[in-house]
Design a protein around this motif. Sequence first.
Motif, PDB file in Angstrom:
ATOM      1  N   TYR A  37      -3.436 -11.288 -14.087  1.00  0.00           N
ATOM      2  CA  TYR A  37      -2.314 -10.369 -13.895  1.00  0.00           C
ATOM      3  C   TYR A  37      -1.584 -10.170 -15.208  1.00  0.00           C
ATOM      4  N   CYS A  38      -0.804  -9.116 -15.257  1.00  0.00           N
ATOM      5  CA  CYS A  38       0.057  -8.833 -16.400  1.00  0.00           C
ATOM      6  C   CYS A  38       1.348  -8.237 -15.853  1.00  0.00           C
ATOM      7  N   ILE A  39       2.475  -8.785 -16.274  1.00  0.00           N
ATOM      8  CA  ILE A  39       3.780  -8.268 -15.857  1.00  0.00           C
ATOM      9  C   ILE A  39       4.477  -7.734 -17.103  1.00  0.00           C
ATOM     10  N   THR A  40       4.815  -6.456 -17.080  1.00  0.00           N
ATOM     11  CA  THR A  40       5.560  -5.870 -18.193  1.00  0.00           C
ATOM     12  C   THR A  40       6.808  -5.193 -17.645  1.00  0.00           C
ATOM     13  N   VAL A  41       7.749  -4.934 -18.532  1.00  0.00           N
ATOM     14  CA  VAL A  41       8.993  -4.262 -18.155  1.00  0.00           C
ATOM     15  C   VAL A  41       9.131  -3.034 -19.030  1.00  0.00           C
ATOM     16  N   ASN A  42       9.444  -1.905 -18.394  1.00  0.00           N
ATOM     17  CA  ASN A  42       9.629  -0.655 -19.108  1.00  0.00           C
ATOM     18  C   ASN A  42      10.808   0.084 -18.480  1.00  0.00           C
ATOM     19  N   PHE A  43      11.885   0.254 -19.222  1.00  0.00           N
ATOM     20  CA  PHE A  43      13.069   0.971 -18.742  1.00  0.00           C
ATOM     21  C   PHE A  43      13.569   0.411 -17.406  1.00  0.00           C
ATOM     22  N   ASN A  44      13.832  -0.880 -17.340  1.00  0.00           N
ATOM     23  CA  ASN A  44      14.361  -1.558 -16.143  1.00  0.00           C
ATOM     24  C   ASN A  44      13.428  -1.489 -14.942  1.00  0.00           C
ATOM     25  N   ARG A  45      12.154  -1.286 -15.184  1.00  0.00           N
ATOM     26  CA  ARG A  45      11.164  -1.228 -14.113  1.00  0.00           C
ATOM     27  C   ARG A  45      10.027  -2.183 -14.444  1.00  0.00           C
ATOM     28  N   TYR A  46       9.619  -2.912 -13.427  1.00  0.00           N
ATOM     29  CA  TYR A  46       8.500  -3.831 -13.594  1.00  0.00           C
ATOM     30  C   TYR A  46       7.184  -3.106 -13.356  1.00  0.00           C
ATOM     31  N   ILE A  47       6.218  -3.390 -14.206  1.00  0.00           N
ATOM     32  CA  ILE A  47       4.854  -2.908 -14.011  1.00  0.00           C
ATOM     33  C   ILE A  47       3.998  -4.161 -13.855  1.00  0.00           C
ATOM     34  N   ILE A  48       3.390  -4.305 -12.683  1.00  0.00           N
ATOM     35  CA  ILE A  48       2.617  -5.505 -12.369  1.00  0.00           C
ATOM     36  C   ILE A  48       1.170  -5.079 -12.140  1.00  0.00           C
ATOM     37  N   ASP A  49       0.306  -5.484 -13.058  1.00  0.00           N
ATOM     38  CA  ASP A  49      -1.121  -5.144 -12.983  1.00  0.00           C
ATOM     39  C   ASP A  49      -1.863  -6.386 -12.514  1.00  0.00           C
ATOM     40  N   ILE A  50      -2.484  -6.288 -11.349  1.00  0.00           N
ATOM     41  CA  ILE A  50      -3.127  -7.447 -10.713  1.00  0.00           C
ATOM     42  C   ILE A  50      -4.614  -7.170 -10.545  1.00  0.00           C
ATOM     43  N   LYS A  51      -5.433  -8.076 -11.037  1.00  0.00           N
ATOM     44  CA  LYS A  51      -6.881  -8.001 -10.839  1.00  0.00           C
ATOM     45  C   LYS A  51      -7.261  -9.013  -9.767  1.00  0.00           C
ATOM     46  N   LEU A  52      -7.932  -8.535  -8.729  1.00  0.00           N
ATOM     47  CA  LEU A  52      -8.342  -9.395  -7.622  1.00  0.00           C
ATOM     48  C   LEU A  52      -9.768  -9.892  -7.830  1.00  0.00           C
ATOM     49  N   LYS A  53     -10.026 -11.106  -7.398  1.00  0.00           N
ATOM     50  CA  LYS A  53     -11.370 -11.684  -7.506  1.00  0.00           C
ATOM     51  C   LYS A  53     -12.379 -10.875  -6.706  1.00  0.00           C
ATOM     52  N   GLN A  54     -12.008 -10.498  -5.499  1.00  0.00           N
ATOM     53  CA  GLN A  54     -12.836  -9.647  -4.646  1.00  0.00           C
ATOM     54  C   GLN A  54     -11.974  -8.467  -4.223  1.00  0.00           C
ATOM     55  N   PHE A  55     -12.203  -7.339  -4.851  1.00  0.00           N
ATOM     56  CA  PHE A  55     -11.341  -6.193  -4.608  1.00  0.00           C
ATOM     57  C   PHE A  55     -11.822  -5.348  -3.434  1.00  0.00           C
ATOM     58  N   SER A  56     -10.880  -4.988  -2.597  1.00  0.00           N
ATOM     59  CA  SER A  56     -11.038  -3.955  -1.582  1.00  0.00           C
ATOM     60  C   SER A  56      -9.639  -3.445  -1.276  1.00  0.00           C
ATOM     61  N   VAL A  57      -9.560  -2.272  -0.672  1.00  0.00           N
ATOM     62  CA  VAL A  57      -8.255  -1.723  -0.308  1.00  0.00           C
ATOM     63  C   VAL A  57      -7.554  -2.672   0.658  1.00  0.00           C
ATOM     64  N   GLU A  58      -8.307  -3.238   1.599  1.00  0.00           N
ATOM     65  CA  GLU A  58      -7.726  -4.168   2.568  1.00  0.00           C
ATOM     66  C   GLU A  58      -7.202  -5.436   1.890  1.00  0.00           C
ATOM     67  N   MET A  59      -7.956  -5.985   0.953  1.00  0.00           N
ATOM     68  CA  MET A  59      -7.500  -7.200   0.255  1.00  0.00           C
ATOM     69  C   MET A  59      -6.265  -6.896  -0.582  1.00  0.00           C
ATOM     70  N   ALA A  60      -6.210  -5.715  -1.181  1.00  0.00           N
ATOM     71  CA  ALA A  60      -5.030  -5.317  -1.944  1.00  0.00           C
ATOM     72  C   ALA A  60      -3.817  -5.209  -1.023  1.00  0.00           C
ATOM     73  N   ARG A  61      -4.017  -4.609   0.153  1.00  0.00           N
ATOM     74  CA  ARG A  61      -2.915  -4.472   1.111  1.00  0.00           C
ATOM     75  C   ARG A  61      -2.392  -5.832   1.545  1.00  0.00           C
ATOM     76  N   GLU A  62      -3.293  -6.770   1.816  1.00  0.00           N
ATOM     77  CA  GLU A  62      -2.879  -8.114   2.240  1.00  0.00           C
ATOM     78  C   GLU A  62      -2.121  -8.841   1.128  1.00  0.00           C
ATOM     79  N   ALA A  63      -2.625  -8.772  -0.101  1.00  0.00           N
ATOM     80  CA  ALA A  63      -1.953  -9.419  -1.228  1.00  0.00           C
ATOM     81  C   ALA A  63      -0.589  -8.768  -1.478  1.00  0.00           C
ATOM     82  N   TYR A  64      -0.528  -7.448  -1.352  1.00  0.00           N
ATOM     83  CA  TYR A  64       0.740  -6.727  -1.511  1.00  0.00           C
ATOM     84  C   TYR A  64       1.759  -7.202  -0.473  1.00  0.00           C
ATOM     85  N   GLY A  65       1.322  -7.341   0.763  1.00  0.00           N
ATOM     86  CA  GLY A  65       2.216  -7.804   1.826  1.00  0.00           C
ATOM     87  C   GLY A  65       2.779  -9.185   1.537  1.00  0.00           C
ATOM     88  N   ARG A  66       1.935 -10.074   1.063  1.00  0.00           N
ATOM     89  CA  ARG A  66       2.411 -11.430   0.730  1.00  0.00           C
ATOM     90  C   ARG A  66       3.394 -11.393  -0.438  1.00  0.00           C
TER      91      ARG A  66
END
Length: 112
Positions: A37-66
């Motif tokens: 992952y990478c967390i950056t800040v730009n103009f009072n906004r967080y940009i969080i770039d997350i790479k998943l070990k096993q990517f799918s839309v469903e896995m992204a949704r679950e990780a987002y929820g947590r």
Amino acid sequence: MFRVMNDYMKEIQLQVTDEFYNTVKDFLEQEEAVASYCITVNFNRYIIDIKLKQFSVEMAREAYGRLVNRIACPYSELSVRYNEGKAVRYRYATCAENKKGFYCDIVFGPEL
């Protein structure tokens, strides 16, 4: 929906705090699905770039929820999701009753 999100963000006093940054960082370090992952800040906004070990839309949704369960303020929150090829992007904003809050652009993608 993007206009609604922009109107919502106009009402929030966006903040960048060490506490919020550390909460996100601690969550991502403990999350088993996250490869990097990478967390950056730009103009009072967080940009969080997350790479998943096993990517799918469903896995992204679950990780987002947590993640948002960990970072949400108790007063209000709003999010918009859209797919970008092999990535899923969320625009997420949350605030406390005093209108102080946070905005995150959260991007989930496959491990490179």
